[in-house]
Motif scaffolding. Structure first.
Motif, PDB file in Angstrom:
ATOM      1  N   ASN A  80       0.904  -1.228   0.114  1.00 43.04           N
ATOM      2  CA  ASN A  80       0.046   0.135   0.000  1.00 43.04           C
ATOM      3  C   ASN A  80       1.069   1.251   0.026  1.00 43.04           C
ATOM      4  N   PHE A  81       0.636   2.205  -0.584  1.00 44.87           N
ATOM      5  CA  PHE A  81       0.944   3.609  -0.624  1.00 44.87           C
ATOM      6  C   PHE A  81      -0.017   4.291  -0.326  1.00 44.87           C
ATOM      7  N   ARG A  82      -0.042   5.077   1.097  1.00 52.32           N
ATOM      8  CA  ARG A  82      -1.041   5.745   1.646  1.00 52.32           C
ATOM      9  C   ARG A  82      -0.578   7.211   1.498  1.00 52.32           C
ATOM     10  N   THR A  83      -1.519   8.038   1.046  1.00 50.67           N
ATOM     11  CA  THR A  83      -1.295   9.390   0.585  1.00 50.67           C
ATOM     12  C   THR A  83      -1.433  10.381   1.847  1.00 50.67           C
ATOM     13  N   ARG A  84      -1.044  11.450   1.685  1.00 49.76           N
ATOM     14  CA  ARG A  84      -0.763  12.131   2.897  1.00 49.76           C
ATOM     15  C   ARG A  84      -2.121  12.784   3.197  1.00 49.76           C
ATOM     16  N   PHE A  85      -3.034  12.531   2.441  1.00 51.90           N
ATOM     17  CA  PHE A  85      -4.694  13.031   2.840  1.00 51.90           C
ATOM     18  C   PHE A  85      -5.419  11.938   3.270  1.00 51.90           C
ATOM     19  N   GLN A  86      -4.665  10.659   3.313  1.00 53.93           N
ATOM     20  CA  GLN A  86      -5.508   9.509   3.923  1.00 53.93           C
ATOM     21  C   GLN A  86      -6.766   9.182   3.263  1.00 53.93           C
ATOM     22  N   ILE A  90      -3.109   3.800  -2.699  1.00 56.16           N
ATOM     23  CA  ILE A  90      -2.529   3.305  -3.842  1.00 56.16           C
ATOM     24  C   ILE A  90      -2.088   1.913  -3.489  1.00 56.16           C
ATOM     25  N   PHE A  91      -2.341   1.059  -4.311  1.00 58.54           N
ATOM     26  CA  PHE A  91      -1.690  -0.222  -4.011  1.00 58.54           C
ATOM     27  C   PHE A  91      -0.968  -0.904  -5.329  1.00 58.54           C
ATOM     28  N   ILE A  92      -0.238  -1.836  -5.124  1.00 61.92           N
ATOM     29  CA  ILE A  92       0.347  -2.650  -6.284  1.00 61.92           C
ATOM     30  C   ILE A  92       0.772  -3.837  -5.663  1.00 61.92           C
ATOM     31  N   GLY A  93       0.478  -5.044  -6.476  1.00 62.29           N
ATOM     32  CA  GLY A  93       0.858  -6.345  -5.987  1.00 62.29           C
ATOM     33  C   GLY A  93       0.987  -7.466  -6.880  1.00 62.29           C
ATOM     34  N   ALA A  94       1.014  -8.589  -6.507  1.00 69.32           N
ATOM     35  CA  ALA A  94       0.999  -9.872  -7.213  1.00 69.32           C
ATOM     36  C   ALA A  94      -0.049 -10.690  -6.622  1.00 69.32           C
TER      37      ALA A  94
END
Length: 160
Positions: A80-86, A90-94
């Motif tokens: 997960n990539f959490r934005t500063r604004f919660q 954003i996510f990326i995976g297999a």
């Protein structure tokens, strides 16, 4: 057996990174609107979303794809990539699993997406895309080989 132990160790290690998210479990309904020309399709997923990592599974059903029922069962793991604004995740995976059409056909791939958390609720809306290597082509035509397939999905979910 050795591979199963390695996979279990990795998954337990990822779970040890669970951080301070209040609601880590998420259930979601998935559909692929771009495929409606071939009929209704729907999927259901469950995820364990930590601050940094996530893991989950989904089952997807396409009742009449080219005259035959399509079902897949896929497991996934990613970052997960959490934005500063919660409000956004954003996510990326297999992902890996089986397509049942009518017998199991393995599939593996990658996924990426964006979830928008609806303010003051536990609900979210999302878009996800995946690029999967599929081995079910032989059920569509006799001479079709394995192939890569791009998919775009819309999700509606709840965290609990």
């Amino acid at each position: 057996m050795k591979k199963l132990i390695i996979v279990a160790t990795i998954l337990f290690s990822i779970n040890s990174f669970a951080q301070d998210l209040e609601n880590k479990f998420a259930a979601q309904i998935i559909t692929e609107p771009g495929a409606y020309k071939d009929g209704v399709n729907v999927g259901f997923g469950i995820e364990y979303q930590m601050t940094t990592f996530y893991t989950g599974a989904e089952v997807f059903i396409f009742p009449n794809l080219n005259g035959e029922t399509y079902t897949h069962l896929i497991g996934k793991v990613g970052i997960n990539f959490r934005t500063r604004f919660q409000d956004f995740r954003i996510f990326i995976g297999a992902q890996a699993g089986n397509i049942f059409r009518p017998s199991p056909s393995p599939t593996v791939g990658i996924e990426a997406g964006l979830n928008f958390n609806i303010p003051n609720t536990n609900f979210y809306l999302g878009l996800a895309n995946s690029y999967n290597y599929r081995t079910d082509g032989k059920y569509q035509e006799k001479n079709v080989k394995e192939y890569w397939q791009y998919n775009l999905a819309a999700t509606f979910g709840i965290r609990f």
